[in-house]
Design a protein around this motif. Structure first.
Motif: not given
Lengths: 325, 325
Positions: B27, B29, B53-54, B56-59, B61-65, B67-68
């Motif tokens: 996926i 991110l 779903d694959r 995936k646009d996120g908020p 936040c490079e740090a958590a992206t 880590g995610f």
């Protein structure tokens, strides 16, 4: 924790909680002695006084649910089922330890028991746990991740970013804040205006709850509810468990920042003694049962230490393995 | 029939799209990677084919992206995280350098982290100090990471396939100036072995050692110098970690001279590492000191001043002439 609550459960279940909490206490006390004797390398961050948070949460999880932990991971590991032997070997730097002697105290873990290696960067585990939560959701497995962190971590960007991502995607993650009121030496009141860390949940549009973290059954019940919400696709949840560390932040910390009266008050309410006092109000449990558990656990830890001290050390060849897959 | 030509952006897109068709768990991110197709359009069409779903646009936040992404990878889902500019790797660095790069090692090999972080170098566009850097040396400095620096569409496809299949955290550094450049790209998916440089031009007098955005200026310099009777060999490193030390030695042992060229600032840059590598394996063959061509040690200014900071073909030519004297 009332005498009514204690009657809802099977005796074996309750004694199991007592045994796991006492295992953590005994493990930590013995490890502390080994450090003071100077026979154990590295440093340690211990969790005496916080046993109910680890045991209450992990008891609400299945074996294939995951936890992430912190620089203070011994209690979480024991509660999730990591063996005391493999942990003690690891603490002594033995090659048969849970991290092959390469991780040490701050990276204890065991994937087979559902525990990632403990993550020693404060807040660092939160985004990882959240990412695992998405993997479980996408794979449509009922697994849940519980991520432990302290009050200090709630000031980290990783906390905010990770919890926000879990919230927008309804991920099966229980955010477990062990609020022991001190980030190392700094009181939580100095780093947030909120009275309650659980209040932060509203900022992310999720449910938050503050629980007496020294009451193992209260923790267990709150965790069970949160875990079920996550399995039902209604996660994430922020649990704030109020507890107290009755030992130093790390090896050399004499805790002079903890006011004496406050410390005594919490010591008198430490979770194992408190639970024991309620347990014996049951007709089918007496002090002898608890004494038997304690002496059995002491034996377990003694023999684990023996195994730990005699484990073979890694060789030069081991130095180069496992850098890359 | 002439070989099929693709731009580097299309080649990367094709590698990723093909891997996503092959591996249903892979996926993507990032921010603005969905319908928008990514900041520089590399993901064009992928959202339409693979869905939200694959892709995936996120908020923001490079740090958590990042880590995610580590968490997804740990749970067995290979993940590609896009960081919009390499300058923002500062935000992603904990997840990448403290977690992804080290976790397999300190966990005694219990986990695998199939994570690719894609990020472009964007420079000479007048975007100023926070959108014009080349931070590859920082990443090369972290054991546990792989670092790819393709200079053309052909290599970009093969290296991206290798990065995705490698199973280790890889930082895939693209170059915005190269996105639109076309080169022959095989339709078949042929991974390129990591740690193998490419001899972009054979020569006998001097080795020009470079990568990414400086390969083309070095080839142009080599052409100009050929007219003056200097026969340059141009090495395109393709990956900085692993670094093809044998390939560098083999060339410098043949030519006896070396110029290293990169767009990152000079001090503690990749050139320092390569220069010392030459000392360690080809010192006895050197006929002249090794010279570096690099950006000046400054925050990158905007406007016309930036032209005084970045090296160009003329700088390479001048450096070669110095070394040949």
């Amino acid at each position: 924790m009332g005498t009514d609550t204690i009657k809802k459960y099977e005796k074996e279940f309750l004694l199991g909680l007592y045994e796991r909490m006492f295992l953590i206490r005994e493990f930590e006390e013995q490890v502390k002695f080994l450090f003071l004797e100077g026979v154990m390398p590295g440093t340690i961050h211990q969790c005496q006084g916080q046993e109910a948070t680890a045991v209450g949460v992990c008891t609400a999880l299945n074996n294939d649910d995951f936890i992430t932990s912190t620089h203070r991971p011994h209690g979480h590991a024991l509660a999730k089922g990591v063996s005391p032997e493999s942990m003690l070997i690891e603490l002594f730097g033995g090659v048969t330890g849970c991290c092959k002697g390469k991780g040490g105290s701050m990276h204890i873990g065991d994937v087979d028991k559902g525990m990632l290696p403990a993550i020693a960067i404060v807040g660092g585990g939160i985004p990882l746990a959240t990412g695992m939560g998405l993997a479980f959701k996408m794979k449509k497995t009922p697994q849940v991740v519980a991520t432990f962190f302290g009050d200090g971590a709630t000031s980290e960007g990783a906390f905010h970013e990770g919890i926000n991502m879990a919230a927008i995607w309804d991920l099966p993650v229980v955010f477990v804040c062990e609020n022991n009121f001190y980030g190392a030496s700094t009181h939580v009141n100095k780093v947030t205006r909120l009275k309650c860390i659980a209040d932060r949940a509203a900022g992310y549009g999720i449910r938050g709850e503050t629980v007496d973290g020294n009451d193992v059954l209260a923790v267990y019940e709150a965790a069970q509810t949160a875990v079920q919400e996550c399995r039902d696709g209604k996660g994430p949840v922020l649990l704030e468990l109020e507890t107290y560390r009755i030992t130093g932040h790390s090896r050399r910390d004499a805790c002079q920042y903890q006011p004496k009266e406050e410390r005594e008050r919490w010591k008198n309410n430490e979770p194992i003694g408190a639970f024991g006092r309620v347990l014996v109000t049951r007709d089918d449990v007496d002090e002898g049962d608890l004494e038997a558990i304690r002496s059995q656990v002491e034996q377990t830890v003694v023999s684990a230490i023996k195994v730990g001290r005699s484990a073979p050390e890694p060789t030069v060849a081991d130095l180069l393995t496992d850098v890359y897959a | 029939m002439s070989e099929r030509q693709l731009t580097m952006a299309m080649a990367i897109n094709e590698a990723i799209g093909n891997e996503m068709r092959r591996n249903k768990e892979l996926i993507l991110l990032g921010q603005d990677i969905g319908p928008y197709g990514g900041t520089f359009g590399v993901y064009r069409g992928l959202y339409d084919e693979f869905g939200e779903d694959r892709v995936k646009d996120g908020p923001l936040c490079e740090a958590a992206t990042t880590g995610f992404g580590v968490g997804l990878a740990l749970a067995g889902m290979p993940t590609i995280v896009e960081i919009e500019f390499i300058d923002f790797m500062t935000l992603a660095s904990d997840a990448l350098c403290n977690q992804a790069a080290k976790m397999r090692y300190f966990f005694g090999g219990q986990v695998q982290i199939p994570l690719v972080v894609r990020t472009p170098i964007v420079n000479r566009l007048g975007l100023g100090a926070q959108h014009s850097q080349s931070l590859e040396a920082w990443l090369m400095h972290v054991p546990g990471l792989r670092v790819m620096v393709p200079s053309n569409a052909t290599d970009a496809k093969g290296l991206m396939l290798s990065a995705i299949r490698d199973g280790n955290p890889c930082v895939f550094i693209e170059h915005v100036r190269l996105y639109g450049q076309k080169a022959p790209v095989p339709e078949a998916d042929v991974p390129i072995e990591l740690g193998k440089l490419r001899v972009a031009r054979e020569g006998k007098d001097i080795s020009l050692i470079t990568y990414s955005g400086m390969v083309k200026p070095c080839l142009d310099a080599a052409e100009a110098l050929a007219a003056e009777g200097v026969d340059c060999e141009v090495l395109d490193l393709r990956t900085l970690a692993p670094l093809d030390r044998e390939g560098i030695w083999s060339s410098v042992r043949k030519t006896g001279r070396a110029v290293i060229a990169h767009e990152a600032v000079k001090t503690a840059g990749v050139g320092a590492e390569i220069g010392q590598t030459i000392m360690e394996g080809a010192f006895d063959y050197l006929q002249a000191p090794v010279v570096r061509v690099a950006s000046r040690d400054l925050p990158i200014p905007t406007g016309t001043l930036q032209n005084l900071v970045f090296p160009d073909t003329a700088d390479v030519v001048q450096a070669v002439k110095e070394v040949m004297q």
